[in-house]
Design an enzyme around this catalytic site. Sequence first.
Site, PDB file in Angstrom:
ATOM      1  N   HIS A 262       0.866  -1.192   0.000  1.00 57.07           N
ATOM      2  CA  HIS A 262       0.000   0.000   0.000  1.00 57.07           C
ATOM      3  C   HIS A 262       0.896   1.234   0.000  1.00 57.07           C
ATOM      4  O   HIS A 262       1.467   1.584   1.025  1.00 57.07           O
ATOM      5  CB  HIS A 262      -0.918  -0.017   1.220  1.00 57.07           C
ATOM      6  CG  HIS A 262      -1.808   1.186   1.281  1.00 57.07           C
ATOM      7  ND1 HIS A 262      -2.938   1.287   0.500  1.00 57.07           N
ATOM      8  CD2 HIS A 262      -1.715   2.342   1.977  1.00 57.07           C
ATOM      9  CE1 HIS A 262      -3.512   2.457   0.740  1.00 57.07           C
ATOM     10  NE2 HIS A 262      -2.796   3.112   1.626  1.00 57.07           N
ATOM     11  N   ASP A 264       1.096   5.044  -0.359  1.00 57.33           N
ATOM     12  CA  ASP A 264       0.332   6.287  -0.395  1.00 57.33           C
ATOM     13  C   ASP A 264       0.963   7.229  -1.410  1.00 57.33           C
ATOM     14  O   ASP A 264       2.166   7.483  -1.367  1.00 57.33           O
ATOM     15  CB  ASP A 264       0.286   6.904   1.006  1.00 57.33           C
ATOM     16  CG  ASP A 264      -0.562   6.055   1.948  1.00 57.33           C
ATOM     17  OD1 ASP A 264      -1.769   5.927   1.678  1.00 57.33           O
ATOM     18  OD2 ASP A 264      -0.025   5.497   2.919  1.00 57.33           O
ATOM     19  N   ASP A 374      -7.784   1.726   2.076  1.00 61.22           N
ATOM     20  CA  ASP A 374      -7.411   2.690   3.121  1.00 61.22           C
ATOM     21  C   ASP A 374      -8.178   3.997   3.096  1.00 61.22           C
ATOM     22  O   ASP A 374      -7.912   4.856   3.924  1.00 61.22           O
ATOM     23  CB  ASP A 374      -5.896   2.979   3.006  1.00 61.22           C
ATOM     24  CG  ASP A 374      -5.359   3.740   4.207  1.00 61.22           C
ATOM     25  OD1 ASP A 374      -5.877   3.526   5.309  1.00 61.22           O
ATOM     26  OD2 ASP A 374      -4.419   4.538   4.043  1.00 61.22           O
ATOM     27  N   HIS A 578      -6.100   9.733  -1.145  1.00 59.30           N
ATOM     28  CA  HIS A 578      -6.733   9.716   0.184  1.00 59.30           C
ATOM     29  C   HIS A 578      -5.908  10.283   1.333  1.00 59.30           C
ATOM     30  O   HIS A 578      -6.353  10.198   2.488  1.00 59.30           O
ATOM     31  CB  HIS A 578      -7.257   8.313   0.513  1.00 59.30           C
ATOM     32  CG  HIS A 578      -6.197   7.260   0.695  1.00 59.30           C
ATOM     33  ND1 HIS A 578      -5.931   6.305  -0.250  1.00 59.30           N
ATOM     34  CD2 HIS A 578      -5.354   7.000   1.705  1.00 59.30           C
ATOM     35  CE1 HIS A 578      -4.967   5.511   0.183  1.00 59.30           C
ATOM     36  NE2 HIS A 578      -4.602   5.907   1.373  1.00 59.30           N
TER      37      HIS A 578
HETATM   38 ZN   LIG Z   1      -3.180   4.956   2.576  1.00 59.26          ZN
END
Ligand SMILES: [Zn+2]
Length: 1005
Positions: A262, A264, A374, A578
């Site tokens: 994951h 970001d 997420d 996000h």
């Molecule tokens: Zn995230």
Amino acid sequence: MHDDRRLIEGRLRRTLQRIEDAVWSHPVPVDLGRWDAPGEPVPVAEGLAAPYAPARVGEPWGPPWGTTWWRVRGEVPVEHAGRPVDLRLDLGFDPLRTGFHVEGLVYRADGTPVKGLNPRNQWVRVSDAGAGEAVDLFVESASNPLLLGGGGFDFRPSPLGDPETAGREPMYRVVRAELAVFEQEVWELQQDLEVLGQLAFELDAHDPRQWQLLRAVDRALDRLDTADIAGTASAARGELEGVLSEPARASAHRISAVGHAHIDSAWLWPVRETVRKVARTCSNVLALMEDDPDLVYAMSSAQQFAWLRDHRPEVWTGVVERVREGRFVPVGGMWVESDTNMPGGEALARQLNHGKRFFLDELGIETREVWLPDSFGYTAALPQLIALSGSQWFLTQKISWNTTNRFPHHSFRWEGLDGTRVFTHFPPADTYGSEVSGAEVAHASRNFSDKGDATRSLLPFGWGDGGGGPTREMLARAKRLRDLDGSARIEVERPDAFFQKAEAEYPGAPVWVGELYLEMHRGTYTSQAKTKQGNRRSEHLLREAELWASTATVRTGAPYPVEELDRIWKVVLLQQFHDILPGSSIGWVHREAVAAYEAVAQELTAIIDAAQAALAGDGEAEVVFNASPDPRAGVPALGAGPRSSTGDTTDPVTVEADGDGWVLSNGLVTARVDDHGLLTSVVDMASGREALAPGSAGNLLQLHPDTPVDFDAWDVDAYYRRTWTDLTDAESVEPVEDGVRVVRRFGESTVTQLLTLTSGEARVDVGTEVDWREREKILKAGFDLDVTTERSTSEVQFGHVHRPTHTNTSWDAAKFEICAHRWVHVGEPGYGAAVVNDSTYGHDVSRRDREGGGTTTQVRLSLLRAPQSPDPVADLGVHRLRYAVVPGAGIADAIREGYRVNLPLRVVRGSGEVVEPLVSVDGGGVVVEAVKLADDGSGDVVVRLYESLGARSSAIVSAGFEFDGVVAVDLLERPLETAGFEPVEGGVRLALRPFQVVTLRFARG
Ligand SMILES: [Zn+2]
């Protein structure tokens, strides 16, 4: 038998430390050279050719946000012939901070990437069996500073989140640089013992299997000579063979494990660092795929693939090859893993359009699942958009973060606001970055809510955020847990293999209706107001640019700026990531977001100006452009022309002194402002009914302390409501043109508000300028409305949702802060009122005691916050925003006014002729969201519209131009079988279900 389990546990823990130290042997040092890039990262070729200075183990390096290149030279010792040899490079890694500090990417001398270096992955294989080989490698390392502390978060304000305040002190120290023999058998023993020990302690003491496992571990440790671990590892492993070969129980839970990271797209680092994080992680994944044919890796976000293609073409080539094999799996079908609370309807459609289009065009892959592990809550609009993009499944796990209520399902059908249902899965391990630990696997099995009827769940494993993704240790654990007594069964496989089986075995999966509200992170609707405002403004400028550019192309033959719009959309879509749009990134990220929005606004304004100039023609007459979906000032929706009254009330605005205040009127609305600058009355002339609650003050600004327990930028905690200051003292209140100007000072801040009416429009506008200098405060603007209702109505993408105004159950109470787009409406049968805005997403709605009996409904906007972590200066500065109250409003009025405050009329000089809209709609409640030309460059006109009232509706959509045929299409503009679609002369007749979204494509010859 004596119970000596604690002793065995301790012995195992201590012995594993010794084993870990024996995984590599016979170290010899390497020559290390170093070059510090002077500023931002440099191209690879420049790093390779740089002037390297000698460096040594122990020396400090790495200022915040610096880039250091290392050159590693050595020779594999001849005595290691026939054995695997690794370069071990420890640049100061802390395994507890994986993904949050130092990272590196290793290159060969020719610039081809080898693999990433991370706290959990500090080795590079330099020889499988050779000896005397020369080693010549380069490492591009990033000295990213640690934000928010380490293993546990610490939310003290930090200057490290911006290079302008971070300083230049080196933060790291080289710990190790050597060549060493990799002891395969020792490593295998380490994996065996970890898996069996972790499994044993997840089992119940009444389970004989626990005892069998511990006895076997004890026997293995008896056979291990800690003075000669490499020499005795095989014998120790022999004691474990029996327990490792016992098969899983028939009822064992089944886990589909998927390699994942994951990453970001920006957060505690800027976008430019994510570009490198993606390259490092993907290099690791490709290297691990070479070593282990079982690895399957899922990666989301077309944007991250595009970065690879554009910035690290060698890694991209490797990825493309593995995608063809089906082992590297693009998932998600979105441009980024966006927030889904705040992006507008069209933007969310474009997240899917651009994401899926990239995977189709570049990789020939049609993704089938939307992958948002997420993001901070999921809009009820999403199921329909997933289906309209040609996908069929949805994955998240974030709802496990709820602080109040436990979500009842892990596999279920999620029903959106239009009734579309999508099979949805929440991985019950409650993580999107598993290590495949015994605890996680056991938790997944125990926690899985649907275990009576369903047997399987998904487990994404791998270090995220630049931590390097899956490791060989994770794969080793997964292999041992494939079929092992006492454990869930693990199969490493593709997400679509999981979804197919999970959906097929669970035809009676329960249904969850409506939004997936996250009972946490409610401050993300408000933090970093300029980022929010940039998003809202960009979305509406894009609407205008596409509308007027399409109209200009069809009407005048002007070229359509297809490439510019494509590029600008992607900029706006990236900011919806996000941690950007929610305001939870470091200051650097938000500074860049605001700059990106500025640039986008300039480019879009230029596109709009050029199109309108072409359409207005020559002359000095006034031509008014109306981009909103309703007629306005006598100008048709989506068209242009001279202002005309066409029978509407267009009285001029009057402002008259009245005792201690002023009365504002325009024939549609009458409002009274007192000498404190507060609204004391708001009446729409149509109903004659007072909108404000008796004794209440409208547009009341309230200031609360805002000190959440954790996650400052993310959270607003319920106790904030119990302490506040009413900002009723005014420094000045004076009449101005069309209204009243109010200035208030509070704390270190100043707010100036213009309460005005507009001729012909039925609302009271509040233009607001705040010089905001508070810290850890939240500023609310409230209207206590004389309406009794159990629910509020908030605009979301392509429709609206209802939320309770009461706190009967824990689920109702948890929604104390809600996200709305352009409006919030509260109403009784036959009467209601709306609060609309041009910049705000956070709101709260609550019931109040009414003077004289009953209840009223207070609607408040959350205008500004000022969290100090991760950006210590978040939101400080001058903000300009607008909101309004619409008295006597139904839902249709709220929708209309919501578009109006976000889409000001534009006035251009020209011929004064009417510009007929490209498309017009005859049918109540059907709203046009986008008019554009087709993505494929064919010149076809694409129109997206939706039923906005939550009612069954029929409409005729007429094209204002010649066309060869019309079809309904999906979000990728591909033909889509659509019920209730009937071509008629000049257009199409539609029968729409509540909140249905339909996209039409008109072919032009
Ligand atoms: Zn995230």
